[in-house]
Design a protein around this motif. Sequence first.
Motif, short mmCIF file in Angstrom:
data_model
loop_
_atom_site.label_atom_id
_atom_site.label_comp_id
_atom_site.label_asym_id
_atom_site.label_seq_id
_atom_site.Cartn_x
_atom_site.Cartn_y
_atom_site.Cartn_z
N ASP A 31 -27.06 10.47 -9.62
CA ASP A 31 -28.17 9.96 -10.42
C ASP A 31 -29.18 11.07 -10.70
O ASP A 31 -29.69 11.18 -11.82
CB ASP A 31 -28.87 8.80 -9.70
N HIS A 34 -28.04 13.36 -13.42
CA HIS A 34 -28.14 12.70 -14.73
C HIS A 34 -29.60 12.66 -15.20
O HIS A 34 -29.90 12.99 -16.35
CB HIS A 34 -27.56 11.29 -14.67
N TRP A 35 -30.54 12.26 -14.33
CA TRP A 35 -31.94 12.17 -14.72
C TRP A 35 -32.52 13.54 -15.02
O TRP A 35 -33.36 13.68 -15.92
CB TRP A 35 -32.76 11.44 -13.66
N CYS A 38 -31.52 14.24 -18.46
CA CYS A 38 -32.37 13.48 -19.40
C CYS A 38 -33.71 14.19 -19.59
O CYS A 38 -34.18 14.35 -20.72
CB CYS A 38 -32.62 12.06 -18.89
N PRO A 52 -26.68 3.89 -19.14
CA PRO A 52 -26.77 5.07 -20.01
C PRO A 52 -25.62 5.12 -21.00
O PRO A 52 -24.51 4.66 -20.70
CB PRO A 52 -26.70 6.25 -19.05
N LYS A 54 -24.28 7.90 -22.14
CA LYS A 54 -23.40 8.94 -21.62
C LYS A 54 -24.00 9.45 -20.34
O LYS A 54 -25.18 9.80 -20.29
CB LYS A 54 -23.27 10.07 -22.64
N VAL A 55 -23.22 9.50 -19.27
CA VAL A 55 -23.70 10.01 -17.99
C VAL A 55 -23.34 11.49 -17.91
O VAL A 55 -22.18 11.87 -18.10
CB VAL A 55 -23.09 9.23 -16.81
N SER A 57 -22.65 14.75 -15.89
CA SER A 57 -22.21 15.14 -14.54
C SER A 57 -22.77 16.52 -14.19
O SER A 57 -23.29 17.25 -15.05
CB SER A 57 -20.69 15.17 -14.47
#
Length: 82
Positions: A31, A34-35, A38, A52, A54-55, A57
Amino acid sequence: MSQTDIFVIDYKLHGQPKSFAIRAKAMRNVDAWHWASCDAGLVPVPKPGKPPLKVMSKPQAERFGVTDVKWRETNALVWTEA
């Protein structure tokens, strides 16, 4: 210790240190990567309550310059009257 649900994510974008706080029910390394992606503008921020689109990695984020992602839970504040 009470659950605060607020986490701080520290990372580097092209070698420059970045940091932000986020409210989430839980946080894992996946997580956090991913954040951080973002926050770096690599993927759109999901709408509240939606998964989301698209995640991102760790290997994908590293290709775009995101490195050294670390996260921690904030300390809970205890408000007492003196």
